[in-house]
Design a protein around this motif. Structure first.
Motif, PDB file in Angstrom:
ATOM      1  N   UNK A 220       1.600  -1.196   0.310  1.00 39.53           N
ATOM      2  CA  UNK A 220       0.209   0.218   0.095  1.00 39.53           C
ATOM      3  C   UNK A 220       0.296   0.896  -0.069  1.00 39.53           C
ATOM      4  N   UNK A 221       0.218   2.167   0.533  1.00 36.39           N
ATOM      5  CA  UNK A 221       0.607   3.589   0.134  1.00 36.39           C
ATOM      6  C   UNK A 221       0.193   5.079   1.130  1.00 36.39           C
ATOM      7  N   UNK A 222       0.982   5.775   1.411  1.00 35.34           N
ATOM      8  CA  UNK A 222       0.352   6.848   2.283  1.00 35.34           C
ATOM      9  C   UNK A 222       0.577   7.853   1.756  1.00 35.34           C
ATOM     10  N   UNK A 223      -0.503   8.705   1.688  1.00 38.71           N
ATOM     11  CA  UNK A 223      -0.422  10.023   0.844  1.00 38.71           C
ATOM     12  C   UNK A 223      -0.749  11.124   2.023  1.00 38.71           C
ATOM     13  N   UNK A 224       0.416  12.132   2.388  1.00 42.11           N
ATOM     14  CA  UNK A 224      -0.622  13.694   2.710  1.00 42.11           C
ATOM     15  C   UNK A 224      -0.657  14.614   1.840  1.00 42.11           C
TER      16      UNK A 224
ATOM     17  N   UNK B  73      -3.549  23.477   7.735  1.00 40.50           N
ATOM     18  CA  UNK B  73      -3.538  24.655   8.240  1.00 40.50           C
ATOM     19  C   UNK B  73      -3.318  25.842   7.334  1.00 40.50           C
ATOM     20  N   UNK B  74      -2.803  25.747   6.502  1.00 43.44           N
ATOM     21  CA  UNK B  74      -2.403  27.510   5.963  1.00 43.44           C
ATOM     22  C   UNK B  74      -2.094  27.413   4.405  1.00 43.44           C
ATOM     23  N   UNK B  75      -1.829  25.604   3.966  1.00 46.37           N
ATOM     24  CA  UNK B  75      -1.959  25.305   3.097  1.00 46.37           C
ATOM     25  C   UNK B  75      -3.195  24.626   2.511  1.00 46.37           C
ATOM     26  N   UNK B  76      -3.585  23.778   3.447  1.00 48.38           N
ATOM     27  CA  UNK B  76      -4.482  23.129   3.473  1.00 48.38           C
ATOM     28  C   UNK B  76      -4.998  22.018   4.579  1.00 48.38           C
ATOM     29  N   UNK B  77      -5.834  21.847   4.664  1.00 47.44           N
ATOM     30  CA  UNK B  77      -6.130  21.032   6.075  1.00 47.44           C
ATOM     31  C   UNK B  77      -5.427  19.314   5.716  1.00 47.44           C
ATOM     32  N   UNK B  78      -4.970  19.820   7.411  1.00 44.20           N
ATOM     33  CA  UNK B  78      -4.106  18.461   7.380  1.00 44.20           C
ATOM     34  C   UNK B  78      -5.042  16.728   7.021  1.00 44.20           C
ATOM     35  N   UNK B  79      -4.066  16.396   5.979  1.00 43.30           N
ATOM     36  CA  UNK B  79      -5.507  14.983   5.655  1.00 43.30           C
ATOM     37  C   UNK B  79      -4.026  13.690   5.641  1.00 43.30           C
ATOM     38  N   UNK B  80      -4.210  12.584   6.018  1.00 41.83           N
ATOM     39  CA  UNK B  80      -3.018  11.352   5.790  1.00 41.83           C
ATOM     40  C   UNK B  80      -4.009  10.214   5.000  1.00 41.83           C
ATOM     41  N   UNK B  81      -3.624  10.101   3.634  1.00 41.05           N
ATOM     42  CA  UNK B  81      -5.076   8.884   3.694  1.00 41.05           C
ATOM     43  C   UNK B  81      -3.494   7.502   3.513  1.00 41.05           C
TER      44      UNK B  81
ATOM     45  N   UNK C 232      -7.815   4.892   3.572  1.00 38.77           N
ATOM     46  CA  UNK C 232      -8.169   5.232   5.015  1.00 38.77           C
ATOM     47  C   UNK C 232      -7.996   6.693   5.043  1.00 38.77           C
ATOM     48  N   UNK C 233      -8.964   7.757   5.296  1.00 37.92           N
ATOM     49  CA  UNK C 233      -8.015   8.941   5.717  1.00 37.92           C
ATOM     50  C   UNK C 233      -8.781   9.636   6.720  1.00 37.92           C
ATOM     51  N   UNK C 234      -7.831  10.155   6.936  1.00 37.25           N
ATOM     52  CA  UNK C 234      -7.748  10.790   8.474  1.00 37.25           C
ATOM     53  C   UNK C 234      -8.042  12.821   8.311  1.00 37.25           C
ATOM     54  N   UNK C 235      -8.534  13.537   8.537  1.00 29.89           N
ATOM     55  CA  UNK C 235      -8.001  15.078   8.408  1.00 29.89           C
ATOM     56  C   UNK C 235      -8.710  15.234   9.947  1.00 29.89           C
ATOM     57  N   UNK C 236      -7.600  16.171   9.762  1.00 32.29           N
ATOM     58  CA  UNK C 236      -7.375  17.506  10.606  1.00 32.29           C
ATOM     59  C   UNK C 236      -7.548  18.946  10.934  1.00 32.29           C
ATOM     60  N   UNK C 237      -8.684  18.508  11.422  1.00 31.74           N
ATOM     61  CA  UNK C 237      -9.018  20.087  10.456  1.00 31.74           C
ATOM     62  C   UNK C 237      -9.336  21.278  12.489  1.00 31.74           C
ATOM     63  N   UNK C 238      -8.893  21.992  12.433  1.00 30.34           N
ATOM     64  CA  UNK C 238      -8.769  23.039  13.468  1.00 30.34           C
ATOM     65  C   UNK C 238      -7.260  22.903  14.143  1.00 30.34           C
ATOM     66  N   UNK C 239      -6.192  21.329  13.661  1.00 35.64           N
ATOM     67  CA  UNK C 239      -4.987  21.107  14.518  1.00 35.64           C
ATOM     68  C   UNK C 239      -3.751  23.099  14.238  1.00 35.64           C
ATOM     69  N   UNK C 240      -3.581  23.538  15.269  1.00 34.72           N
ATOM     70  CA  UNK C 240      -2.288  24.685  15.475  1.00 34.72           C
ATOM     71  C   UNK C 240      -1.151  23.340  15.965  1.00 34.72           C
TER      72      UNK C 240
END
Length: 323
Positions: free
Chosen positions: A247-251, A258-266, A274-282
């Motif tokens: 498999x592979x992991x992408x960010x 939070x600046x360039x875009x929402x943190x997101x890992x798949x 399987x995707x995880x999102x991290x809105x509002x994390x500083x």
């Protein structure tokens, strides 16, 4: 418990917009002083840190007994010098990346930390973001099988010749500015170190503006291929991929989440994602809070000076591998 009182050496734009607010917003933290001779620049900090004390020199801030910790966002070539001075003044110190221009230059800073008995670290904020901690855990767990390849792209466009990132005299260039992210993010997540690297660089006025790097790294499960592109003359782009046998992991916003875009890992497997999102994390606030825990409770800090030195050694290797 009393908050950690911070002082900042210099009034850079990054300190005013990112780290200064984080120092003041973090739990158990207070931005109490700033060293700058510019009332206009000081006003930007006082807007979010009421009661801010302003010193006209760096030395005066280091002499302030009310300041417990110092953040240093000075030009790259001054990081080690003022980091050592801050430690000798009895302050804990968080220094902006990159710590130095070569790995050898970091050794005196480590010695000063040990002699002072204070906390000192590089402000490598991404390791405190939960998306990178998740990627590291997935790789540790073998979720993509044996890691075979990692590639990184980090670009943005900054053609201003007066900008500090484009000045050779203060350690500018795409590699010191963003190569530190592109290279050590892979080191951190895969617990890996470089084996052999090659590079093609393009320069303007003595600083690299385009760096294409490729080679081999080695981690717990063996060697894997590595490729990275950094540039300060291309349209903004941030991407990281770890590719394994299963498999592979992408960010999608690996460095400025939070600046360039929402943190997101798949995590992409055979017929599954399987995707995880991290809105509002500083991640800057998380970094400050982790450093405070390091000061107050001795909690291990995720990015030691020794780790930063290894990261700089990889940068040194990139430059030595230019073809």
């Amino acid at each position: 418990m009393e908050p950690v009182t911070w002082g900042i050496l210099g009034a850079s734009n990054f300190a005013a917009t990112r780290m200064g607010p984080a120092l003041h917003a973090a739990k158990g933290s207070c931005l109490a002083a700033l060293a700058t001779a510019s009332p206009e620049k000081a006003a930007r900090f006082a807007a979010f840190a009421p009661g801010l004390k302003v010193h006209e020199s760096y030395a005066a801030l280091l002499d302030d007994p009310q300041i417990e910790a110092v953040y240093i966002p000075l030009p790259n070539t001054l990081h080690v010098e003022w980091g050592i001075k801050a430690l000798e003044a009895g302050k804990h110190v968080l220094i902006e990346k990159p710590l130095a221009m070569t790995a050898a230059e970091i050794a005196p800073l480590i010695a000063a930390r040990d002699a002072a008995g204070k906390c000192a670290a590089e402000a490598y904020m991404i390791v405190h973001h939960p998306q990178w901690q998740l990627v590291r855990r997935w790789l540790d767990e073998g979720r993509i099988g044996r890691l075979k390849h990692a590639d990184v792209t980090f670009t943005y466009d900054n053609p201003d010749p007066a900008n500090i990132r484009n000045r050779a005299d203060v350690g500018g260039g795409s590699i010191p500015d963003i190569g530190v992210y592109a290279y050590s993010s892979i080191r951190f997540a895969a617990r890996a170190e470089p084996v052999a690297l090659h590079a093609r660089l393009q320069r303007e006025n003595g600083v690299d503006t385009f760096a294409q790097v490729w080679g081999e790294m080695a981690g717990p499960d063996g060697a894997f291929s590595f490729a990275a592109l950094t540039s300060t003359r291309l349209y903004p782009r941030q991407e990281v991929t770890f590719q394994g046998e299963a498999g592979r992991i992408t960010l999608s916003a690996p460095f400025n989440a939070g600046v360039f875009g929402e943190g997101q890992v798949s995590l992409h497997g055979f017929n599954t994602t399987e995707t995880h999102r991290f809105p509002g994390v500083n991640q800057y606030v998380l970094q400050v809070e982790a450093f405070i825990a390091h000061i107050r409770a001795g909690t291990p800090f995720a990015w030691t000076l020794e780790e930063a030195q290894k990261g700089q050694a990889m940068i040194d290797m990139v430059r030595a591998g230019e073809i």
